[in-house]
Design a protein around this motif. Structure first.
Motif, PDB file in Angstrom:
ATOM      1  N   LYS A  25      -5.711  14.329 -11.380  1.00 18.56           N
ATOM      2  CA  LYS A  25      -6.562  14.012 -10.233  1.00 18.56           C
ATOM      3  C   LYS A  25      -5.773  13.810  -8.947  1.00 18.56           C
TER       4      LYS A  25
ATOM      5  N   ALA B 286      -7.826  23.332  -5.665  1.00 21.27           N
ATOM      6  CA  ALA B 286      -6.640  22.662  -6.206  1.00 21.27           C
ATOM      7  C   ALA B 286      -5.361  23.356  -5.722  1.00 21.27           C
TER       8      ALA B 286
ATOM      9  N   ILE C 208     -10.304  19.914 -13.283  1.00 19.40           N
ATOM     10  CA  ILE C 208      -8.907  19.724 -12.873  1.00 19.40           C
ATOM     11  C   ILE C 208      -7.982  19.487 -14.068  1.00 19.40           C
ATOM     12  N   SER C 209      -8.521  18.958 -15.173  1.00 19.82           N
ATOM     13  CA  SER C 209      -7.680  18.719 -16.352  1.00 19.82           C
ATOM     14  C   SER C 209      -7.154  20.029 -16.944  1.00 19.82           C
TER      15      SER C 209
ATOM     16  N   TYR D 188      -4.527  21.692 -13.894  1.00 18.34           N
ATOM     17  CA  TYR D 188      -3.230  20.997 -13.834  1.00 18.34           C
ATOM     18  C   TYR D 188      -2.176  21.655 -14.736  1.00 18.34           C
TER      19      TYR D 188
ATOM     20  N   ARG E  11      -0.519  12.987 -12.125  1.00 22.42           N
ATOM     21  CA  ARG E  11      -1.687  13.140 -12.989  1.00 22.42           C
ATOM     22  C   ARG E  11      -2.595  14.218 -12.415  1.00 22.42           C
TER      23      ARG E  11
ATOM     24  N   ASP F 291     -10.168  15.333  -6.769  1.00 27.45           N
ATOM     25  CA  ASP F 291     -11.270  15.036  -7.681  1.00 27.45           C
ATOM     26  C   ASP F 291     -12.128  16.287  -7.807  1.00 27.45           C
TER      27      ASP F 291
ATOM     28  N   ARG G 170     -13.830  19.442 -10.255  1.00 24.73           N
ATOM     29  CA  ARG G 170     -14.357  19.760 -11.583  1.00 24.73           C
ATOM     30  C   ARG G 170     -13.405  20.720 -12.311  1.00 24.73           C
TER      31      ARG G 170
ATOM     32  N   SER H  71     -12.994  26.014  -7.631  1.00 24.13           N
ATOM     33  CA  SER H  71     -12.264  24.810  -8.049  1.00 24.13           C
ATOM     34  C   SER H  71     -10.768  25.087  -8.108  1.00 24.13           C
TER      35      SER H  71
END
Length: 492
Positions: A457, A442, A465-466, A469, A455, A461, A463, A438
């Protein structure tokens, strides 16, 4: 730091400490006393999450407090042979510590004090004793007694500040006491004792639980607003209410003390600088030294059987719990634990300095020399290998999501002694791991994006990612909106 083990025999005691614990949780203590007024303090089979590292915590913090902050009784690892046979709810092992009051003196804790001398600013009837909680001391410090006795109030402030540094998950009103004469006249504030619930020493056998509670410490120092869903896993309304209060109260304590006791907070920061400098220059001096005589196997849930047997008097349930948790104890890797311990304490030191400094709104989170070097290499050579090196260096670093929620991550060590490429995120209980695939996905996407990434996303999209970031923003790989940057930084 010295971790010698003292040995006593229960029949050789010169007396017993016979004192009833006065407070919400009542109980009689009959701990043996030895020559020199030294008390053997055993580890309890029914105390929540008790492991041998509770004793290591007592030794570690008593040494640091005495050397860097204030006079305090020094703990030592100890055995009292034959004690377990006499008092079945306790182990033969624990710590030895000098008594903190003299003949003809007695202790009066804060709960007893405010019940005896009510104060309109202290609603003592609302006091609850919960382990694994932080407590609000602003009302206590506003009380008439401490407003009148400023020197003693300053001593209490220093104790509270040190309790935050050591991540004390159980520093409640019954842990602070006055020393009184036989007539009840207050003589002085008692020195700090009871360091076993230090966050850094809890759950040495469960990485996810450990990281979760370390995150709660960071979160309470930061004082971010509690979201409605954060404590949904707590079904007891009273416990949930307490946890929501605990989640912000350390920040409330710190900002209050900074405003009302600036000289004490300044002194604390100077002492903190000394400690931080010594930890950076000679980290091995702070390492836990495993003593082969002392247990080094941890099972954080073994206490549940002890609670069922000795507190609930339910032998059937105790046997079921013993079967459930039998064989789940883990041998502790002291080398790994020492690295983690110092990283976590260093992270809390940085947070405290940011919160208590006069210009805390302008101060940016500092990186270690290693972190700065690896980020520079990442910017010069933006490869997956360089990113991985940075991820390794930022374990246990305090991050915030785009919505302002704190989190940390840790990497698992595989059987071959190297890190597995999975990040253990601590945001809530039973956290899932964040896979390296993941992060890599990203990373590939962010290299294709120019300008502000509005933001999480927008990176895909993906898993987790919050959490990815804020990592990428902190690493300088992406730009984010100004308001988002404020939430992901320490600017409050």
């Amino acid at each position: 730091m010295i971790f010698d083990v003292l040995h006593y025999n229960y029949p050789d005691r010169i007396g017993n400490l016979q004192a009833e614990a006065v407070g919400v949780v009542k109980g009689e203590k009959h701990f043996p006393i030895y020559e020199g007024n030294v008390i053997f303090k055993p580890l309890s089979k029914s105390k929540p999450f008790s492991t041998p590292f509770f004793a290591y915590a007592e030794v570690f913090w008593s040494g640091i407090i005495e050397k860097y902050f204030m006079a305090a009784p020094r703990y030592q690892l100890a055995f009292c042979h034959g004690y377990e046979a006499e008092a079945a709810k306790y182990y033969d092992y624990g710590t030895a510590v000098p008594m903190i009051y003299q003949e003809g003196e007695q202790l009066l804790n804060l709960l007893e004090f405010f019940r005896k001398y009510p104060d309109e600013k202290v609603d003592i009837d609302q006091y609850e004793n919960y382990c694994m909680m932080f407590y609000d001391y602003t009302e206590i410090l506003e009380a008439a007694y401490f407003q009148k006795h400023k020197e003693m109030a300053g001593q209490l402030v220093m104790q509270i500040l040190v309790s935050v540094l050591k991540g004390d998950q159980n520093y409640h009103y019954e842990n602070i006491a006055f020393v009184c004469d036989k007539n009840g006249e207050i003589l002085r504030l008692a020195p700090m004792i009871d360091h076993e619930f230090s966050t850094y020493f809890m759950f040495p056998d469960n990485s996810v639980q450990h990281m979760y509670w370390y995150s709660e410490l960071i979160r309470s120092i930061g004082g971010q607003e509690v979201q409605d869903y954060e404590y949904d896993y707590l079904k007891n309304p009273k416990e949930r209410q307490m946890m929501e209060k605990s989640a912000v109260c350390l920040h409330k304590n710190l900002t209050y003390m900074k405003a009302h006791f600036p000289e004490v907070t300044k002194e604390f920061l100077e002492k903190l600088d000394h400690l931080e400098r010594d930890m950076e220059e000679n980290p091995s001096a702070f390492y836990l030294q495993e003593n082969q005589e002392y247990p080094a196997i941890a099972n954080s849930y073994a206490y549940m059987a002890g609670k069922a047997r000795y507190k609930d008097h339910d032998e059937e349930q105790a046997k079921l719990l013993e079967e459930k948790y039998a064989g789940k104890a883990k041998q502790i890797d002291f080398e790994e634990l020492n690295v983690q311990l110092l990283k976590e304490i260093s992270g809390i030191i940085r947070l405290l300095k940011l919160t208590l400094s006069e210009d805390d709104q302008k101060i940016q989170q500092k990186f270690s020399g290693e972190q700065e070097l690896l980020l520079e290499k990442l910017h010069q050579n933006c490869t997956e290998e360089a990113l991985w090196s940075a991820v390794v260096a930022f374990q246990n670093y305090p991050f915030y999501t785009a919505s302002g929620l704190p989190f940390q991550y840790k990497l698992k060590i595989g059987k071959n002694g190297t890190y597995n490429k999975e990040l253990l995120i601590d945001r809530r209980e039973n956290s899932k791991t964040l896979s390296w695939s993941s992060v890599r996905m990203a990373f590939e996407n962010c290299q294709k994006i120019s300008g502000i990434v509005k933001r999480p996303k927008a990176l895909g999209d993906i898993r987790g990612i919050s959490y990815i970031y804020p990592l990428f923003w902190k690493f300088g790989l992406i730009e984010v909106p100004e308001e988002t940057a404020r939430k992901m930084s320490y600017e409050r």
